[in-house]
Design a protein around this motif. Sequence first.
Motif, short mmCIF file in Angstrom:
data_model
loop_
_atom_site.label_atom_id
_atom_site.label_comp_id
_atom_site.label_asym_id
_atom_site.label_seq_id
_atom_site.Cartn_x
_atom_site.Cartn_y
_atom_site.Cartn_z
N TYR A 96 4.67 -2.28 6.70
CA TYR A 96 3.33 -2.00 7.22
C TYR A 96 3.32 -1.71 8.71
O TYR A 96 2.39 -1.09 9.24
CB TYR A 96 2.37 -3.16 6.90
N LEU A 97 4.38 -2.14 9.41
CA LEU A 97 4.46 -1.94 10.86
C LEU A 97 5.28 -0.73 11.25
O LEU A 97 5.33 -0.38 12.43
CB LEU A 97 5.06 -3.19 11.53
N LEU A 121 0.81 -1.21 0.00
CA LEU A 121 0.00 0.00 0.00
C LEU A 121 0.85 1.26 0.00
O LEU A 121 0.40 2.32 -0.46
CB LEU A 121 -0.93 0.01 1.21
N VAL A 122 2.07 1.16 0.50
CA VAL A 122 2.97 2.32 0.52
C VAL A 122 3.18 2.86 -0.89
O VAL A 122 3.35 4.07 -1.10
CB VAL A 122 4.32 1.93 1.16
N ALA A 123 3.14 1.97 -1.91
CA ALA A 123 3.38 2.37 -3.30
C ALA A 123 2.13 2.91 -3.99
O ALA A 123 2.18 3.22 -5.18
CB ALA A 123 3.93 1.18 -4.08
N ASP A 124 1.01 3.00 -3.30
CA ASP A 124 -0.21 3.63 -3.79
C ASP A 124 -0.90 2.90 -4.95
O ASP A 124 -1.36 3.55 -5.90
CB ASP A 124 0.08 5.07 -4.20
N PRO A 125 -1.03 1.57 -4.91
CA PRO A 125 -1.81 0.90 -5.96
C PRO A 125 -3.30 1.20 -5.77
O PRO A 125 -3.74 1.59 -4.69
CB PRO A 125 -1.52 -0.58 -5.70
N ALA A 126 -4.06 0.97 -6.85
CA ALA A 126 -5.51 1.21 -6.75
C ALA A 126 -6.19 0.14 -5.92
O ALA A 126 -7.11 0.44 -5.14
CB ALA A 126 -6.12 1.26 -8.15
N ARG A 127 -5.76 -1.11 -6.10
CA ARG A 127 -6.36 -2.19 -5.32
C ARG A 127 -5.39 -3.37 -5.24
O ARG A 127 -4.56 -3.57 -6.12
CB ARG A 127 -7.68 -2.64 -5.92
#
Length: 424
Positions: free
Chosen positions: A300-301, A89-95
Amino acid sequence: MIETATSAIPSPAAARADGAAKRLHRAVRRNPLLTPSGISEYVFSRLFRSLVYAQIWEDPEVDMAALRIAPGNSIVTIASGGCNALSYLVADPARIEAVDLNPAHVAFNRLKLAAAARLPDYETFYRFYGSGDDRRNIAAYRVYLQPHLDAETRAYWEGRTVTGRRRISIFHRRLYRHGLLGGFIGLGHKMARLYGADPRGLLDARTMEDQRRFFDETLAPLFDKRLIRWATGRKSSLFGLGIPPQQYEALSGAGSDMATILRQRVEKLACGFPLSENYFAWQAFGRGYGPGDRAPLPPYLARQNHETIRSRASRISITNTSLTEFLAAKPAGSVDRFILLDAQDWMTDGQLNALWAEITRSAAPGARVIFRTAPAESLLPGRLDNALLDRWAYHEAESRALHERDRSSIYGGFHLYVLKDHAA
């Protein structure tokens, strides 16, 4: 009569559980049950229905370097413990659409997604998944997470194990000592102590030279011990690593005995990276994440990523199905990135070709696929139909370089394929 007829109809949850068991059976079983190989496969498939990985053992930073995730990308991944899916999610994908054959992993991921989105602050989230050893986690579960879980996930976590404890209690009983892998690592520590060695001693090292000295003097000799060589010579001994019989055979057929292979993997884990950078080493030798604010953590942590992960957690979904089945329902050209973990090591040639037919059909222009293998070489040449294989470019040099950077150190090879039509 009506009550009897009604009770014979399986509940939706029971039907889903039966479907999950059948999918796992198809993934693992190759041989008749009443044969040595068939019994081994049966035992593994039974064990693999429970929680295996509380933490995923693939390096997410290596994944993201290979995947080159761009904002707006669509990602399909095998879930496992869920650490990497959240980290992407850090890389900003759509889903990010995660799938897993193991219903326990599905419940684990759904709880983790709820925690990322619903726990009130970083400290509470870290206490839940960083330390995983605090009774306040159970109160946090009841207040912040329980009301937002689907009925099936809630039933899983509030159900009891054979010991009579509720499953949710692992979050105040040293989370990372649970699951099949957690138990395997604990057994490894006990066997080491039988020979007077304590693996936790590695964590006292202050330099990489200290790490090397500890491995050479304390850990390496263990792999020559008769009991350890005997134990690792049996397929069932590595079920705790999540290694099914097929993967064991692929490893042992590479020309080395299993004790030697494991020694090489542990050597890289212990000596290949500074302890200040390698949370996998802390998990293996300390059975948890390191202490203090400067301890290495999965993305993520990490505190600096918390608000990003929290705001984007809703972009992830988790489904209990096989990757091939999931991709078959996707529109053509709709997926930008695929993460297969080591699942192909389990597959027959027929399953491998069915999977890649769906990957190729559903792949968007410029699609990238990554996976890991127990041996060093990619398993696709000679097994995948040439009409499929020819659609993909194997980035061999980049794959080897990325494998060397993989801090988890437990696989023999990392592999990157890019759709040839728009290879980047």
